[in-house]
Design a protein around this motif. Structure first.
Motif, PDB file in Angstrom:
ATOM      1  N   VAL A   9      -7.424   5.935  11.997  1.00 21.28           N
ATOM      2  CA  VAL A   9      -8.151   5.437  10.823  1.00 21.28           C
ATOM      3  C   VAL A   9      -9.187   4.411  11.277  1.00 21.28           C
ATOM      4  CG1 VAL A   9      -7.944   4.090   8.694  1.00 21.28           C
ATOM      5  CG2 VAL A   9      -6.317   5.928   9.162  1.00 21.28           C
ATOM      6  N   ARG A  10      -8.780   3.484  12.137  1.00 27.92           N
ATOM      7  CA  ARG A  10      -9.719   2.455  12.635  1.00 27.92           C
ATOM      8  C   ARG A  10     -10.871   3.063  13.412  1.00 27.92           C
ATOM      9  NH1 ARG A  10      -4.690  -0.466  14.030  1.00 27.92           N
ATOM     10  NH2 ARG A  10      -4.417  -2.071  12.447  1.00 27.92           N
ATOM     11  N   PHE A  14     -11.262   9.890  10.203  1.00 27.70           N
ATOM     12  CA  PHE A  14     -11.160  10.468   8.867  1.00 27.70           C
ATOM     13  C   PHE A  14     -12.356  10.022   8.038  1.00 27.70           C
ATOM     14  CE2 PHE A  14      -6.779   9.759  10.356  1.00 27.70           C
ATOM     15  CZ  PHE A  14      -6.321  11.077  10.343  1.00 27.70           C
ATOM     16  N   GLN A  16     -14.421   8.869   4.763  1.00 26.61           N
ATOM     17  CA  GLN A  16     -14.054   7.959   3.683  1.00 26.61           C
ATOM     18  C   GLN A  16     -13.757   8.683   2.371  1.00 26.61           C
ATOM     19  OE1 GLN A  16     -13.648   4.522   3.951  1.00 26.61           O
ATOM     20  NE2 GLN A  16     -13.775   5.031   6.110  1.00 26.61           N
ATOM     21  N   LEU A  20      -6.574  11.919   3.640  1.00 26.95           N
ATOM     22  CA  LEU A  20      -5.846  12.210   4.865  1.00 26.95           C
ATOM     23  C   LEU A  20      -5.036  13.482   4.658  1.00 26.95           C
ATOM     24  CD1 LEU A  20      -6.603   9.201   5.353  1.00 26.95           C
ATOM     25  CD2 LEU A  20      -4.337   8.901   6.298  1.00 26.95           C
ATOM     26  N   LEU A  49      -5.456  -0.454   5.490  1.00 27.79           N
ATOM     27  CA  LEU A  49      -6.190   0.598   6.187  1.00 27.79           C
ATOM     28  C   LEU A  49      -6.399   1.840   5.332  1.00 27.79           C
ATOM     29  CD1 LEU A  49      -4.542   0.360   9.710  1.00 27.79           C
ATOM     30  CD2 LEU A  49      -6.817  -0.396   9.042  1.00 27.79           C
ATOM     31  N   VAL A  50      -5.502   2.057   4.365  1.00 28.09           N
ATOM     32  CA  VAL A  50      -5.601   3.221   3.487  1.00 28.09           C
ATOM     33  C   VAL A  50      -5.254   2.797   2.067  1.00 28.09           C
ATOM     34  CG1 VAL A  50      -5.000   4.877   5.317  1.00 28.09           C
ATOM     35  CG2 VAL A  50      -3.212   3.976   3.835  1.00 28.09           C
ATOM     36  N   TYR A  59      -6.431   7.931   1.145  1.00 32.27           N
ATOM     37  CA  TYR A  59      -7.775   7.884   1.737  1.00 32.27           C
ATOM     38  C   TYR A  59      -7.912   6.684   2.668  1.00 32.27           C
ATOM     39  CZ  TYR A  59      -9.043  11.050  -2.082  1.00 32.27           C
ATOM     40  OH  TYR A  59      -9.114  12.112  -2.940  1.00 32.27           O
ATOM     41  N   PRO A  60      -8.793   6.780   3.665  1.00 30.27           N
ATOM     42  CA  PRO A  60      -9.077   5.614   4.491  1.00 30.27           C
ATOM     43  C   PRO A  60      -9.793   4.556   3.634  1.00 30.27           C
ATOM     44  CG  PRO A  60     -10.038   7.614   5.452  1.00 30.27           C
ATOM     45  CD  PRO A  60      -9.510   7.953   4.111  1.00 30.27           C
TER      46      PRO A  60
END
Length: 64
Positions: A9-10, A14, A16, A20, A49-50, A59-60
């Protein structure tokens, strides 16, 4: 699993506006139980983060 997913994620692996993979898909990919996936996603939510939209997916989070 949570560390790997957090790193992805970072790193921006993925998009935006795209959810996921589903819990089932993540469980199969990481070869873990769906409960483990749920706990990992909860940890990532706690870290910011999500985010999860009910009925739509996880989602991110937008970059800070």
């Amino acid at each position: 699993m949570a560390d790997d997913l957090a790193a992805r994620v970072r790193a921006g692996d993925f998009q935006q506006d795209v959810p996921l993979p589903s819990e089932t898909q993540l469980a199969q990919h990481y070869e873990v139980a769906k409960g483990t996936v749920r706990r990992a996603l909860a940890l990532l939510r706690d870290q910011g983060l999500v985010f999860t939209v009910s009925g739509r997916g996880t989602y991110p989070s937008p970059p800070a």
